[in-house]
Motif scaffolding. Structure first.
Motif, PDB file in Angstrom:
ATOM      1  N   ALA A  14      14.452  -4.212  16.240  1.00  0.00           N
ATOM      2  CA  ALA A  14      13.525  -3.317  17.209  1.00  0.00           C
ATOM      3  C   ALA A  14      14.209  -1.930  16.979  1.00  0.00           C
ATOM      4  O   ALA A  14      15.277  -1.549  16.656  1.00  0.00           O
ATOM      5  CB  ALA A  14      13.678  -3.646  18.573  1.00  0.00           C
ATOM      6  N   GLY A  15      13.159  -0.728  16.841  1.00  0.00           N
ATOM      7  CA  GLY A  15      13.590   0.467  16.644  1.00  0.00           C
ATOM      8  C   GLY A  15      13.518   0.706  15.211  1.00  0.00           C
ATOM      9  O   GLY A  15      13.636   2.094  14.814  1.00  0.00           O
ATOM     10  N   GLY A  16      13.468  -0.157  14.219  1.00  0.00           N
ATOM     11  CA  GLY A  16      13.248   0.122  12.893  1.00  0.00           C
ATOM     12  C   GLY A  16      12.055   0.511  12.418  1.00  0.00           C
ATOM     13  O   GLY A  16      11.020   0.391  13.132  1.00  0.00           O
ATOM     14  N   SER A  17      11.974   0.485  11.039  1.00  0.00           N
ATOM     15  CA  SER A  17      10.778   1.077  10.396  1.00  0.00           C
ATOM     16  C   SER A  17      10.409   0.122   9.097  1.00  0.00           C
ATOM     17  O   SER A  17      11.412  -0.356   8.697  1.00  0.00           O
ATOM     18  CB  SER A  17      10.839   2.611   9.860  1.00  0.00           C
ATOM     19  N   LEU A  18       9.163   0.201   8.812  1.00  0.00           N
ATOM     20  CA  LEU A  18       8.735  -0.764   7.746  1.00  0.00           C
ATOM     21  C   LEU A  18       7.533   0.011   7.163  1.00  0.00           C
ATOM     22  O   LEU A  18       6.807   0.817   7.948  1.00  0.00           O
ATOM     23  CB  LEU A  18       8.125  -2.052   8.047  1.00  0.00           C
ATOM     24  N   ARG A  19       7.291  -0.009   5.858  1.00  0.00           N
ATOM     25  CA  ARG A  19       6.167   0.654   5.224  1.00  0.00           C
ATOM     26  C   ARG A  19       5.443  -0.464   4.416  1.00  0.00           C
ATOM     27  O   ARG A  19       5.769  -1.079   3.506  1.00  0.00           O
ATOM     28  CB  ARG A  19       6.258   1.879   4.307  1.00  0.00           C
ATOM     29  N   LEU A  20       3.988  -0.760   5.056  1.00  0.00           N
ATOM     30  CA  LEU A  20       3.257  -1.640   4.277  1.00  0.00           C
ATOM     31  C   LEU A  20       2.457  -0.870   3.192  1.00  0.00           C
ATOM     32  O   LEU A  20       1.883   0.302   3.518  1.00  0.00           O
ATOM     33  CB  LEU A  20       2.303  -2.428   5.485  1.00  0.00           C
ATOM     34  N   SER A  21       2.049  -1.818   2.223  1.00  0.00           N
ATOM     35  CA  SER A  21       1.159  -1.113   1.099  1.00  0.00           C
ATOM     36  C   SER A  21      -0.058  -2.154   0.951  1.00  0.00           C
ATOM     37  O   SER A  21       0.220  -3.398   1.108  1.00  0.00           O
ATOM     38  CB  SER A  21       1.937  -1.353  -0.301  1.00  0.00           C
ATOM     39  N   CYS A  22      -0.995  -1.761   0.442  1.00  0.00           N
ATOM     40  CA  CYS A  22      -2.175  -2.401   0.264  1.00  0.00           C
ATOM     41  C   CYS A  22      -2.711  -1.847  -0.981  1.00  0.00           C
ATOM     42  O   CYS A  22      -3.393  -0.928  -1.180  1.00  0.00           O
ATOM     43  CB  CYS A  22      -3.207  -2.247   1.305  1.00  0.00           C
TER      44      CYS A  22
END
Length: 115
Positions: A14-22
Motif C-alpha cells: 500500500a502506498g506504492g506505484s505500478l505502471r501498466l502497459s497495453c
C-alpha cells in the motif's frame, strides 16, 4: 484483428506505484477510444480510466488524483500509471479498445496491493 496485451501487474505494498502497459496491434491507440477496467473477486468489472480518440483523459472518482492514463503513439501502447495504491485497488486490470463500435479486450493483468 485487434489484439491487446497488458503487462506490468504485480504485488505491491500500500502506498506504492505500478505502471501498466497495453500494447496494441491491428489498430492504433492514437485514433481510437481506449480504457482501463478492473474486476475484483466477486465483483463486477468496473471502468477505471480512459482516453477518447481526441485525447481527452478521464478517470473514475475512486482513482482520481492517483491513476493517470496516457498513450505513446510511436510504441502503439496505452499506459496506466497507478500511484498511492490501496488494498481496494486489488483486481485484474483489463485494457479495452473501441474500433468502429466493437470493443476489444486484453487478457488482463493481476494487481495485488498488500496492506
Amino acid at each position: 484483428q485487434v489484439q491487446l496485451v497488458e503487462s506490468g501487474g504485480g504485488l505491491v505494498q500500500a502506498g506504492g506505484s505500478l505502471r501498466l502497459s497495453c500494447a496494441a496491434s491491428g489498430s492504433t491507440v492514437s485514433t481510437n477510444a481506449m480504457g482501463w477496467y478492473r474486476q475484483a473477486p466477486g465483483k463486477q468489472r468496473e471502468w477505471v480510466a480512459g482516453i477518447t480518440s481526441g485525447g481527452i483523459m478521464r478517470s473514475a472518482d475512486s482513482v482520481k488524483g492517483r491513476f493517470t492514463t496516457s498513450r505513446d503513439s510511436a510504441k502503439n501502447t496505452l499506459y496506466l500509471q497507478m500511484n498511492n495504491l490501496k488494498p481496494e485497488d486489488t483486481a485484474v486490470y483489463y485494457c479495452q479498445m473501441t474500433v468502429r463500435l466493437i470493443n476489444y479486450w486484453g487478457q488482463g493483468t493481476q494487481v495485488t496491493v498488500s496492506s
